[in-house]
Design an enzyme around this catalytic site. Structure first.
Site, PDB file in Angstrom:
ATOM      1  N   SER A 297     -18.381 -53.546  36.232  1.00 29.27           N
ATOM      2  CA  SER A 297     -17.887 -52.169  36.390  1.00 29.27           C
ATOM      3  C   SER A 297     -16.657 -52.061  37.286  1.00 29.27           C
ATOM      4  CB  SER A 297     -19.023 -51.261  36.862  1.00 29.27           C
ATOM      5  OG  SER A 297     -19.576 -51.729  38.064  1.00 29.27           O
TER       6      SER A 297
ATOM      7  N   ASP B 164      -3.824 -56.889  33.400  1.00 27.42           N
ATOM      8  CA  ASP B 164      -2.949 -56.210  32.435  1.00 27.42           C
ATOM      9  C   ASP B 164      -1.562 -55.951  33.001  1.00 27.42           C
ATOM     10  OD1 ASP B 164      -5.016 -56.244  30.685  1.00 27.42           O
ATOM     11  OD2 ASP B 164      -5.241 -54.075  30.489  1.00 27.42           O
TER      12      ASP B 164
ATOM     13  N   LYS C 118     -19.253 -53.765  31.585  1.00 29.91           N
ATOM     14  CA  LYS C 118     -19.725 -52.383  31.708  1.00 29.91           C
ATOM     15  C   LYS C 118     -18.515 -51.476  31.833  1.00 29.91           C
ATOM     16  CE  LYS C 118     -22.498 -49.101  34.367  1.00 29.91           C
ATOM     17  NZ  LYS C 118     -21.410 -48.173  34.749  1.00 29.91           N
TER      18      LYS C 118
END
Length: 432
Positions: A315, A326, A340
């Site tokens: 999470s 990214d 998650k």
């Protein structure tokens, strides 16, 4: 979507010692507390209403939610326990382990834990959506569970010899929790192996950030282990980075292994310390309204960064790791993360009870949905069972730790490359 800073949590389902996933959650007064004393049915209806307003999936995972209301409100409830049972049965129809009901004792325990009075065995558990197995997300570092060798992805088959097959997650939590110095026996399945572990419940002191300076041929580097995204994690992280920068570190290793998550905004604040700009995470609610959290303030360092992840990184850990990956700010080393990609809100209902509700999905800056998929590291380094068994607690984050050793090697390469880039002469300028 209008994210409320203290109201969103992205931790794993249930924490047995620390309510990391719920830490700092905003608690909204419930209008029906007084009425619940006269009618337990009001609690059942209130739980239904919260899901009807806020649940992330407008189809309610294929359930006719109005028919569910008729079914449960057609029954008679004369005691609170009957209402609690009905609330849990109603939420189970959503087939969402992250949306759950907490009776007053469980909700009070969560609130006590978020205040820092932490007791238990120290594991984060969830319930597999397909198999319904009670599964370990990660042990809390330094906890009885960690000392006993409990690992991420372990399946709990029995609790004190009672099979967990068909057991509600809240029941499992209640059985594992208990008073300090009492014992609980967990029957664990790991691969093809089944064994028992006897854990002694304890009071556990948890600091979210553990930092140290490591000497390398390319100068000192900062090692920072983040064990949870609690309300004070960002502050401790900020202090650690500033202190290590003062000591002239040439790069950082950020260790997110076995970090089960926590507060969404804690993750975003920490991402901002490493990212000068760019998207950190986007969330989408049931109306399809997107909200993006961006970097642009709180930036502290542009030094080379390597991040360690594994199957226990869940999470909020995945939000941070995904943002850094990214935005090409860090190299991720280790194994695939937990997977998650959902956001919960926590609020009281009825007379002292509470519930966690999945209200949104989150996506990494490139638009990846990592729910049930996880984040793949840039450099995979698996630890075999034999290696895991041979590693002591003191070996973690040392050259004996294969994942740390690889991270350190990559970081040194990144440091050398940055130093060479800095030594290049600036291009000559000319005036026509």
């Amino acid at each position: 979507m209008g994210l409320k800073k203290q109201g969103l949590v992205v931790g794993a389902t249930a924490l047995l010692t620390v309510a990391v996933a719920l830490a700092g959650a905003e608690l909204h007064p419930s209008k029906s507390w007084a009425g619940f004393r006269q009618s337990p049915k009001e609690l059942v209806d209130e739980v239904w209403q919260v899901i009807d307003r806020e649940y992330v999936d407008a189809t309610f995972n294929g359930q006719d939610w109005r028919a569910v209301r008729r079914e449960f409100l057609s029954k008679t409830y004369t005691t609170p326990d009957q209402a609690y049972t009905a609330a849990r049965e109603m939420l189970e129809k959503l087939n969402d382990p992250y949306t759950r009901f907490m009776d007053p004792e469980q909700f009070r325990s969560m609130q006590i834990e978020t205040s820092g009075e932490l007791t238990g065995v120290g594991i984060t558990i969830t319930q597999d959506e397909k198999t319904k197995d009670i599964t370990v997300v990660s042990p809390v570092e330094g906890s009885p569970a960690a000392e006993a060798g409990i690992l991420a992805k372990d399946i709990i088959l029995k609790i004190d010899n009672k099979p967990t097959k068909g057991m509600d997650l809240n029941e499992a939590v209640g059985m594992i929790r208990g008073q300090v110095n009492t014992k609980v026996t967990l029957t664990i399945k790991r691969g093809n192996e089944t064994f028992d572990r006897v854990l002694t419940r304890a009071r556990i002191e948890i600091h979210p950030v553990k930092a140290s300076i490591r000497q390398t041929p390319n100068g000192p580097i900062g090692y920072i282990r983040l064990v949870q995204f609690s309300s004070n994690a960002a502050g401790e992280m900020r202090n650690a980075i500033r202190e290590q920068e003062k000591q002239g570190v040439t790069g950082f290793i950020l260790d997110l292994r076995s970090n089960p998550g926590g507060l969404l905004f804690s993750s975003a604040e920490i991402a901002r310390m490493f990212l000068p700009q760019g998207t950190i995470v986007s969330t989408v609610n049931r109306q399809g309204e997107a909200d993006r959290l961006r970097a642009g303030r709180g930036f502290l360092t542009d030094k080379p960064l390597v991040v360690l992840i594994d199957g226990g990184s869940a999470s909020a850990s995945e939000i941070l790791a995904g943002a850094l990956q990214d935005n090409k700010r860090a190299v991720l080393v280790g194994t695939k993360s937990f997977g998650k990609g959902l956001v919960q809100s926590v609020q009281p209902v009825g007379e002292g009870s509470g519930m966690a509700v999945t209200i949104a999905k989150y996506y990494t800056p490139s638009g990846r949905d990592i729910n049930k998929k996880g984040i793949e590291p840039d450099v995979e380094v698996k630890i075999t069972e034999a290696q895991r068994e041979s590693l002591t607690r003191e070996d973690i984050a040392t050259p004996k730790d294969p994942q740390y050793a690889k991270a350190l090697s990559i970081l040194n390469q990144e440091i050398v490359a940055q130093q060479k880039q800095a030594q290049k002469p600036a291009p000559a300028s000319s005036t026509p």
